[in-house]
Design a protein around this motif. Structure first.
Motif, mmCIF file in Angstrom:
data_model
loop_
_atom_site.group_PDB
_atom_site.id
_atom_site.type_symbol
_atom_site.label_atom_id
_atom_site.label_comp_id
_atom_site.label_asym_id
_atom_site.label_seq_id
_atom_site.Cartn_x
_atom_site.Cartn_y
_atom_site.Cartn_z
ATOM 1 N N ALA A 179 0.831 -1.202 0.000
ATOM 2 C CA ALA A 179 0.000 0.000 0.000
ATOM 3 C C ALA A 179 0.871 1.260 0.000
ATOM 4 C CB ALA A 179 -0.927 0.003 1.207
ATOM 5 N N ALA A 180 1.953 1.237 0.727
ATOM 6 C CA ALA A 180 2.866 2.390 0.759
ATOM 7 C C ALA A 180 3.523 2.616 -0.598
ATOM 8 C CB ALA A 180 3.936 2.204 1.839
ATOM 9 N N LEU A 181 3.925 1.537 -1.263
ATOM 10 C CA LEU A 181 4.546 1.667 -2.584
ATOM 11 C C LEU A 181 3.542 2.187 -3.610
ATOM 12 C CD1 LEU A 181 6.837 1.342 -4.587
ATOM 13 C CD2 LEU A 181 6.297 -1.093 -4.746
ATOM 14 N N VAL A 182 2.344 1.619 -3.630
ATOM 15 C CA VAL A 182 1.310 2.068 -4.570
ATOM 16 C C VAL A 182 0.970 3.533 -4.309
ATOM 17 C CG1 VAL A 182 -1.095 1.775 -5.250
ATOM 18 C CG2 VAL A 182 0.378 -0.225 -4.995
ATOM 19 N N GLY A 183 0.809 3.911 -3.044
ATOM 20 C CA GLY A 183 0.504 5.298 -2.709
ATOM 21 C C GLY A 183 1.611 6.243 -3.143
ATOM 22 N N ALA A 184 2.852 5.872 -2.917
ATOM 23 C CA ALA A 184 3.972 6.727 -3.312
ATOM 24 C C ALA A 184 4.048 6.861 -4.832
ATOM 25 C CB ALA A 184 5.275 6.144 -2.757
ATOM 26 N N LEU A 185 3.774 5.780 -5.565
ATOM 27 C CA LEU A 185 3.802 5.849 -7.025
ATOM 28 C C LEU A 185 2.661 6.717 -7.556
ATOM 29 C CD1 LEU A 185 4.753 2.212 -8.031
ATOM 30 C CD2 LEU A 185 5.985 4.297 -8.637
ATOM 31 N N LYS A 186 1.501 6.650 -6.956
ATOM 32 C CA LYS A 186 0.376 7.470 -7.407
ATOM 33 C C LYS A 186 0.611 8.951 -7.110
ATOM 34 C CE LYS A 186 -3.212 3.980 -7.512
ATOM 35 N NZ LYS A 186 -4.492 3.501 -7.002
ATOM 36 N N ARG A 187 1.283 9.237 -5.993
ATOM 37 C CA ARG A 187 1.597 10.647 -5.675
ATOM 38 C C ARG A 187 2.716 11.170 -6.557
ATOM 39 N NH1 ARG A 187 0.881 8.629 -0.544
ATOM 40 N NH2 ARG A 187 3.118 8.354 -0.236
ATOM 41 N N GLY A 188 3.656 10.280 -6.931
ATOM 42 C CA GLY A 188 4.854 10.687 -7.689
ATOM 43 C C GLY A 188 4.531 10.915 -9.119
#
Length: 188
Positions: A179-188
């Motif tokens: 979830a942290a990786l997906v969230g960071a990719l969506k924000r980036g």
């Protein structure tokens, strides 16, 4: 470079990872944000290392009356234990890395793919337990499981351990904190 040379280099990197792991260092993270994947394989590989140590003791006892065979098997057994520990260490010291412009997806010393963030079409948290090989897809399961799927707008290439170039449009990977990786990719 020939295939045999690449395999020797591969093993050297595995043992180099062991040294980095003992020194509690990471390779290639820099100022990026790291996302680990080694927890999913840690228990299995460390359990395998323990079984290899038990086997070393058992074989050593069985071959105590044959010194040449004993010594040869001891060297092979120690090598095997160090190799298994090195495989786990490679996963620990080479995490996935997210920087301002790319996602570096890694799997120990075998796979290292840089995905430009502008090539990412879609990313989602998706747990998959089965992975059928398909052209243009790269699956990097840990414990037969992937937790993140990254779909690309354009192909990205990487090199296999034997030096073959492969183009991929879908990357499925395992992350300890998907979830942290997906969230960071969506924000980036």
């Amino acid at each position: 470079m020939r295939g045999a040379q690449r395999l020797v280099l591969h093993e050297a990197r595995v043992f180099g990872s062991l040294a980095l792991w003992v020194g509690r260092r990471r390779q290639g993270v820099g100022d990026g944000r790291e996302f680990g994947y080694a927890r999913g394989q840690g228990a299995t590989l460390l359990g395998l290392a323990f079984v290899c140590v038990v086997e070393t003791v058992g074989v050593s006892a069985m071959l105590r009356d044959w010194p040449a065979a004993h010594d040869a098997m001891l060297v092979l057994d120690i090598y095997t234990v160090l190799l298994v520990l090195g495989l786990h260490a490679a996963g620990v010291v080479r995490p996935h890395v997210l920087t301002g412009d790319s996602l570096r997806v890694r799997y120990g010393v075998r796979v290292d793919v840089r995905i430009p963030l502008d090539a990412v079409g879609a990313v989602r948290r998706e747990t998959r337990m089965t992975h059928e090989r398909a052209e243009g897809e790269l699956d990097l399961p840990v414990g037969s499981q992937t937790t993140v799927t990254v779909e690309l707008d354009r192909p990205v290439h990487y090199f296999t351990p034997l030096g073959r170039r492969k183009d991929v449009r879908v990357v499925r990977l395992y992350a300890d904190e998907p979830a942290a990786l997906v969230g960071a990719l969506k924000r980036g």
